[in-house]
Scaffold this motif. Structure first.
Motif, PDB file in Angstrom:
ATOM      1  N   THR A  56     -10.513  36.766  15.692  1.00  0.00           N
ATOM      2  CA  THR A  56     -10.064  38.122  15.986  1.00  0.00           C
ATOM      3  C   THR A  56      -9.232  38.140  17.259  1.00  0.00           C
ATOM      4  O   THR A  56      -8.130  38.698  17.302  1.00  0.00           O
ATOM      5  CB  THR A  56     -11.273  39.063  16.137  1.00  0.00           C
ATOM      6  OG1 THR A  56     -12.052  39.017  14.954  1.00  0.00           O
ATOM      7  CG2 THR A  56     -10.811  40.491  16.375  1.00  0.00           C
ATOM      8  N   SER A 115      -4.888  43.303   8.328  1.00  0.00           N
ATOM      9  CA  SER A 115      -3.435  43.327   8.215  1.00  0.00           C
ATOM     10  C   SER A 115      -2.879  44.701   8.584  1.00  0.00           C
ATOM     11  O   SER A 115      -1.845  44.816   9.257  1.00  0.00           O
ATOM     12  CB  SER A 115      -3.022  42.946   6.786  1.00  0.00           C
ATOM     13  OG  SER A 115      -1.630  43.044   6.631  1.00  0.00           O
ATOM     14  N   TYR A 129      -6.000  36.273  16.684  1.00  0.00           N
ATOM     15  CA  TYR A 129      -5.036  37.067  15.923  1.00  0.00           C
ATOM     16  C   TYR A 129      -4.380  38.125  16.811  1.00  0.00           C
ATOM     17  O   TYR A 129      -3.170  38.360  16.722  1.00  0.00           O
ATOM     18  CB  TYR A 129      -5.750  37.733  14.746  1.00  0.00           C
ATOM     19  CG  TYR A 129      -4.821  38.325  13.727  1.00  0.00           C
ATOM     20  CD1 TYR A 129      -4.076  37.502  12.881  1.00  0.00           C
ATOM     21  CD2 TYR A 129      -4.684  39.698  13.598  1.00  0.00           C
ATOM     22  CE1 TYR A 129      -3.222  38.038  11.942  1.00  0.00           C
ATOM     23  CE2 TYR A 129      -3.825  40.246  12.663  1.00  0.00           C
ATOM     24  CZ  TYR A 129      -3.106  39.419  11.832  1.00  0.00           C
ATOM     25  OH  TYR A 129      -2.257  39.954  10.909  1.00  0.00           O
ATOM     26  N   GLN A 175      -0.441  38.344  17.700  1.00  0.00           N
ATOM     27  CA  GLN A 175       0.389  39.525  17.452  1.00  0.00           C
ATOM     28  C   GLN A 175       1.168  39.921  18.705  1.00  0.00           C
ATOM     29  O   GLN A 175       2.344  40.300  18.629  1.00  0.00           O
ATOM     30  CB  GLN A 175      -0.496  40.695  16.994  1.00  0.00           C
ATOM     31  CG  GLN A 175      -1.085  40.536  15.617  1.00  0.00           C
ATOM     32  CD  GLN A 175      -0.027  40.411  14.545  1.00  0.00           C
ATOM     33  OE1 GLN A 175       0.941  41.153  14.519  1.00  0.00           O
ATOM     34  NE2 GLN A 175      -0.201  39.446  13.657  1.00  0.00           N
ATOM     35  N   SER A 224      -3.059  45.040  12.293  1.00  0.00           N
ATOM     36  CA  SER A 224      -2.070  44.200  12.980  1.00  0.00           C
ATOM     37  C   SER A 224      -0.712  44.867  13.023  1.00  0.00           C
ATOM     38  O   SER A 224       0.026  44.729  14.005  1.00  0.00           O
ATOM     39  CB  SER A 224      -1.974  42.836  12.286  1.00  0.00           C
ATOM     40  OG  SER A 224      -1.325  42.945  11.039  1.00  0.00           O
ATOM     41  N   THR A 272     -10.415  45.473  15.520  1.00  0.00           N
ATOM     42  CA  THR A 272     -10.470  44.282  14.666  1.00  0.00           C
ATOM     43  C   THR A 272     -11.766  43.501  14.865  1.00  0.00           C
ATOM     44  O   THR A 272     -12.218  42.816  13.948  1.00  0.00           O
ATOM     45  CB  THR A 272      -9.273  43.352  14.973  1.00  0.00           C
ATOM     46  OG1 THR A 272      -9.349  42.916  16.344  1.00  0.00           O
ATOM     47  CG2 THR A 272      -7.958  44.061  14.741  1.00  0.00           C
ATOM     48  N   SER A 326      -6.042  28.797  16.863  1.00  0.00           N
ATOM     49  CA  SER A 326      -5.656  29.116  15.488  1.00  0.00           C
ATOM     50  C   SER A 326      -5.594  27.876  14.606  1.00  0.00           C
ATOM     51  O   SER A 326      -5.499  27.979  13.382  1.00  0.00           O
ATOM     52  CB  SER A 326      -4.291  29.820  15.457  1.00  0.00           C
ATOM     53  OG  SER A 326      -3.279  28.974  15.954  1.00  0.00           O
TER      54      SER A 326
END
Length: 675
Positions: A375, A244, A378, A382, A247, A312, A207
């Motif tokens: 992806t 979003s 993320y 999460q 997520s 995603t 990230s």
């Protein structure tokens, strides 16, 4: 998100690894974009058959010619009273001159470095290919260094988190422990913290690394045409909104998945701990079916999580391909038609060359690849955020047993470890004053208990199951605090004393003694780690444990096994008694300590207690009338209250609850003693 970031701040405790990881990520990103940009002069050389030096010289000459042309045009304009069209032309020509001057400045800046390259175009290409290979190898070295430094920092932070979590769990008051449950606490340690660790790994690794790649390539594309770059990224806002939304679904499902794991682990623990009963009653298949149902529900939730995470990927990939396609179509239109405007919007100040367009396209591809990788980043992030929320529920649990801040020591006072040894209880006078308590809000276990145990007195608390006998012991150990009234030792209210100090003054022997998977000596020394070998031997002899210990294969160094499974119940109980004696406590509590052992072991324990309890406050909780001969008096409880106390003979006549429990047993015991 806040709990996860709070945990991730622990990475700051390892600044060298953290700095190395970020530096390597930046280096990887710079080399990623640099490798794409390095193709530009190669394209110019290959397409035009020129050396780099000649290409720079031609560019400078072309720019100078352009400047001269625009200056001649400016010279044709009147000095004053310009029309609107003339004013617009003048500004455009001045802008073109400024752009051409920037081109000359940039080319002059790189000319000294270009002079070091071969003059032959083919050899120039070879040099750039070598540079490209070297840069790629260097990039891979930085990737390895980034992974190693990131893993080191994350694993150290994870270890810190595990230690913090373990310390918190071990310090929980029993009310909080009951609320969370063993399976939930263990699940968070084995699964949730691992998910948090993976989340921190992607937070510090990919990230950071992948967005830096996007930023570097974005600067490269913007250097060619920032307007065209923004035009091709129009797809980004709706994509971010869609991700979003996904997520939020992922996080909600993940929280439910953790609950499923807790439920499954609870069933597994229950099955293992109750294995003898399950087999004895033929409940193997029903229990296996229940575990299978819980596992099936957890599996379905896992598939649902995989579905949302999988969604995603096509969203991100489609957005990246769309951006690249838009850049290719728009660039092709501008290059093939030698235009600077697109849909009435100026994209470039000068028409793009084929080489510039290809590099711009390469930069957009260079942005789309890390965006696609983000992806997975993320999704893991999460998962880590959802797991951190559950772990923080335990870490943020405030103990209900913290003693009042007014009684906390000053900064100059001894440390907590030293204060644990400052026991304010010397006499051992115990008082329950109008004490009320319940484990739940809708439950009353103790209802206005008044009881005083004098220093050096031995009492036995008896009563029917559920009357609150063991609860009195738990309040005295300050496992819980009363809801009303007070519990005092030597006149000191226990709520004003650190629980560690309270428990240091008390030795507690439970019905089922806890054994650690270590040696006999370590189990006796448990809670008195500084005791000498001589002290251990003395306590074991006093507890009548030495006689069987000497018969073990390794004597005091014999391993007892998990939960003492290599010892009998009576042997474990005598080791627990030796452990209690070794502490030399002010108060000794035995809660049904002889209920599950044979008569011989029970008699040995009574002999040990008869010797040990002299001039020491001792509280028995028991159903065994054999204990009565060790006691100064018997305290009878019924429905959460003390209803009588005295000698057994007196209580048989005056206390119906006592007579109901012990009349037959006492008559049998009297007959046996007479015989």
């Amino acid at each position: 998100m806040k709990p996860f970031l709070r945990i991730a701040r622990g990475l700051g405790r390892y600044p060298l690894a953290l700095s190395a990881s970020i530096f390597c990520s930046l280096a990887v990103a710079m080399l990623w974009g640099g490798n794409i940009g390095a193709v530009y002069p190669v394209l110019e050389v290959c397409l035009n058959g020129k050396s780099v030096q000649q290409w720079i010289a031609d560019d400078i000459d072309e720019a100078n010619e352009g400047i001269d042309k625009y200056r001649q045009k400016l010279a044709t304009l009147p000095q004053a009273n310009l029309t609107e069209q003339q004013q617009a032309d003048r500004e455009d020509w001045l802008s073109e001159i400024e752009s051409l001057q920037d081109t000359i400045t940039n080319r002059e800046r790189v000319r000294p470095y270009a002079d070091m390259l071969p003059k032959d175009p083919f050899y120039t290409v070879l040099v750039f290919m070598v540079i490209l290979l070297a840069a790629t190898a260097l990039k891979n070295i930085f990737i390895v260094a980034n992974l190693v430094s990131t893993t080191w920092a994350v694993q150290k932070t994870t270890l810190d988190l595990q230690n913090q979590y373990t310390e918190k769990v071990l310090a929980l008051d029993l009310a909080s422990y009951d609320r969370f449950g063993t399976s939930q606490l263990v699940t968070h340690f084995t699964e949730s913290i691992e998910h948090v660790s993976k989340g921190m790994h992607v937070l510090l690794g990919a990230s950071v690394r992948e967005p830096l790649k996007i930023i570097v390539c974005g600067f490269g594309a913007a250097f060619i045409s920032w307007r065209l770059m923004l035009f091709t990224l129009m797809i980004a806002p709706p994509t971010a909104l869609l991700i979003s939304t996904l997520s939020r679904k992922i996080r909600r499902t993940l929280k439910a998945h953790v609950s499923d794991s807790v439920h499954l682990n609870r069933l597994v623990f229950q099955s293992v701990m109750s294995l003898p009963a399950i087999q004895a009653y033929g409940m193997e298949k029903p229990m296996a079916h229940e575990v299978d149902d819980a596992g099936d529900e957890r599996m379905r939730r896992s598939v649902k999580i995989s579905f949302w995470i999988a969604m995603t990927k096509p969203v991100t990939e489609l957005a990246g391909i769309t951006a690249v396609a838009v850049s290719l179509v728009a660039g092709a239109y501008l290059v093939l038609n030698q235009q600077t405007d697109l849909l009435g919007i100026q994209m470039t100040e000068r028409p793009l060359t084929i080489s510039q367009m290809l590099i711009f396209f390469g930069m957009m591809v260079g942005m789309s690849d890390p965006a696609r990788k983000l992806t997975d980043v993320y999704s893991n992030l999460q998962i880590g955020i959802a797991a951190a929320d559950r772990v923080s529920e335990v870490l943020d649990e405030e103990s209900r047993l913290d003693f009042a801040s007014a009684n906390e020591p000053s900064p100059d006072a001894p440390s907590s470890r030293d204060r644990t040894n400052l026991i304010p209880f010397k006499d051992g006078k115990v008082e329950f004053k109008s004490t009320a308590f319940g484990y739940r809000a809708d439950q009353t276990v103790l209802n206005g208990v008044d009881l005083c145990v004098q220093p050096g007195e031995t009492v036995c608390i008896v009563g029917a199951n559920g009357c609150g006998k063991s609860t009195l012991a738990k309040l005295l150990l300050r496992f819980y605090d009363p809801h009303e009234g007070s519990v005092t030792i030597d006149g000191i209210d226990l709520v004003d004393v650190d629980p560690k100090i309270v428990r240091r003054a008390i030795s507690f022997v439970a019905q089922t003694p806890a054994m650690i998977d270590d040696t006999v000596s370590a189990n006796v020394r448990f809670g008195s780690v500084d005791a000498s070998e001589e002290d251990v031997y003395r306590a074991a002899k006093l507890a009548r444990a030495d006689e069987f210990i000497q018969k073990l294969s390794e004597k005091y160094d014999t391993e007892v096994g998990f939960d003492g499974n290599r010892l009998s119940g009576g042997q474990k109980q005598r080791i627990a008694l030796a452990r209690a004696f070794l502490r030399n406590p002010t108060i000794l509590i035995l809660d049904e300590a002889t209920n599950q052992i044979d008569q011989h072991s029970e008699q040995l324990i009574y002999d040990a207690l008869r010797e040990y309890t002299r001039d020491r406050t001792c509280i028995f909780v028991s159903h065994r009338p054999e204990v009565f001969e060790l006691c100064d008096r018997i305290v009878v409880m019924d429905h959460g209250k003390v209803v009588a106390d005295g000698q057994p003979e007196e209580l048989l006549r005056t206390c119906p609850p006592f007579a109901k429990l012990f009349a037959a047993n006492l008559e049998m015991l009297s007959s046996r003693n007479a015989a």
